[in-house]
Design a protein around this motif. Sequence first.
Motif, short mmCIF file in Angstrom:
data_model
loop_
_atom_site.label_atom_id
_atom_site.label_comp_id
_atom_site.label_asym_id
_atom_site.label_seq_id
_atom_site.Cartn_x
_atom_site.Cartn_y
_atom_site.Cartn_z
N MET A 204 10.44 -6.67 -1.36
CA MET A 204 9.31 -7.36 -1.97
C MET A 204 8.65 -8.42 -1.08
O MET A 204 7.43 -8.61 -1.16
CB MET A 204 9.73 -8.01 -3.29
CG MET A 204 10.01 -7.04 -4.42
SD MET A 204 8.60 -5.99 -4.85
CE MET A 204 9.17 -4.45 -4.11
N PRO A 205 9.39 -9.17 -0.24
CA PRO A 205 8.73 -10.24 0.52
C PRO A 205 7.52 -9.78 1.32
O PRO A 205 6.55 -10.55 1.47
CB PRO A 205 9.85 -10.74 1.45
CG PRO A 205 11.10 -10.52 0.64
CD PRO A 205 10.86 -9.21 -0.06
N HIS A 206 7.52 -8.55 1.83
CA HIS A 206 6.36 -8.08 2.58
C HIS A 206 5.11 -8.03 1.72
O HIS A 206 3.99 -8.23 2.21
CB HIS A 206 6.64 -6.68 3.15
CG HIS A 206 7.76 -6.66 4.14
ND1 HIS A 206 9.08 -6.64 3.78
CD2 HIS A 206 7.75 -6.65 5.50
CE1 HIS A 206 9.84 -6.63 4.87
NE2 HIS A 206 9.06 -6.64 5.92
N LEU A 207 5.29 -7.76 0.45
CA LEU A 207 4.15 -7.66 -0.46
C LEU A 207 3.66 -9.03 -0.92
O LEU A 207 2.60 -9.14 -1.55
CB LEU A 207 4.53 -6.82 -1.68
CG LEU A 207 5.03 -5.41 -1.36
CD1 LEU A 207 5.41 -4.68 -2.65
CD2 LEU A 207 3.97 -4.62 -0.60
N LEU A 208 4.42 -10.08 -0.62
CA LEU A 208 4.07 -11.43 -1.05
C LEU A 208 3.30 -12.20 0.02
O LEU A 208 2.82 -13.31 -0.25
CB LEU A 208 5.34 -12.19 -1.44
CG LEU A 208 6.20 -11.52 -2.51
CD1 LEU A 208 7.46 -12.35 -2.77
CD2 LEU A 208 5.42 -11.31 -3.80
N VAL A 209 3.20 -11.64 1.21
CA VAL A 209 2.38 -12.24 2.27
C VAL A 209 0.98 -11.66 2.12
O VAL A 209 0.78 -10.45 2.29
CB VAL A 209 2.95 -11.91 3.66
CG1 VAL A 209 2.06 -12.49 4.76
CG2 VAL A 209 4.38 -12.42 3.79
#
Length: 315
Positions: A204-209
């Motif tokens: 998920m972190p990639h989608l939060l940038v």
Amino acid sequence: MRSPRVVALGGGHGLAASLQSLRHLTEEITAIVTVADDGGSSGRLRHEFGILPPGDLRMALAALCEDTAWGHQWSAVLQHRLGGDGELAGHALGNLLIMGLWELLDSPVKGLDLVGRLLNTRGRVLPMCDVPLDIEATVLGADPAAPEEMTVVKGQSRVAATPGRVMSVRIVPDEPPASTQALEAIKLADYVILGPGSWFTSVMPHLLVPELQDALVHTPARRILTLNVGLDDDETQGFTPAEHVEVLSAHAPDLTVDFVIADPAVVRNDEHALREVAAGIGAELVVTPVRKMRRPREHDTLRLAAAYRDVILGG
């Protein structure tokens, strides 16, 4: 025909499994790695020196090493952890090497590229952001004594081990600078792969940038989502395969996916729901064996390579 350009996003053992599989299909691989780790050797170096956490980057480099005695030897060097009980005990040797190169070259990307040359890696490893990130999650029942209470859990290592149900996740800072090289790789890719890996702390972190999410939404590449073969880790305890996809859609509502890869043993009781949820984000569900026979919570490199081959060559 040229080899397909493939970008794989994630971190830890999940990304390593994907990269080891992709090496059988192409040499045009770019790994874009999360930079939110705050535990173990990576966390210690991050907090002491103010650097990107090197551990997930190190694992990706080791996964892409060439299949020779030289590559295997240097992969083992990167992964070796120092013993003893002094200040250096527990540090991965590769983390110290990467940190030293960052100090010498004053550039995370140049340092990683130099390690890649040393290992003769079949691909490139990039951080997803130019600054280290922190993960915060809203968790239901993080305190077992208050199962109906919502709590904010801070830090990648704490979120990964939370006993509650993660309802949502975010990053701090909320608009970090994405790696320009990572954005360019996504733009030029033929295929982009998300997962497998720890869902809230690696995928998920990639989608939060914001810049990365925008790049993933608008890339001309075809997108592949690889589901985990073990669904019982702490941060997604009780989640069905369909709920894993719903989590992704909730955090990136504009993102569509072309293929969702899942092992039949994992979707046995959830295939209809998973197929419907996958269709909702534009994806074809591909159910095929991808896990190890004797260690069913791990992906089998050759089986996963076959699944990627069928999707890439057939798509």
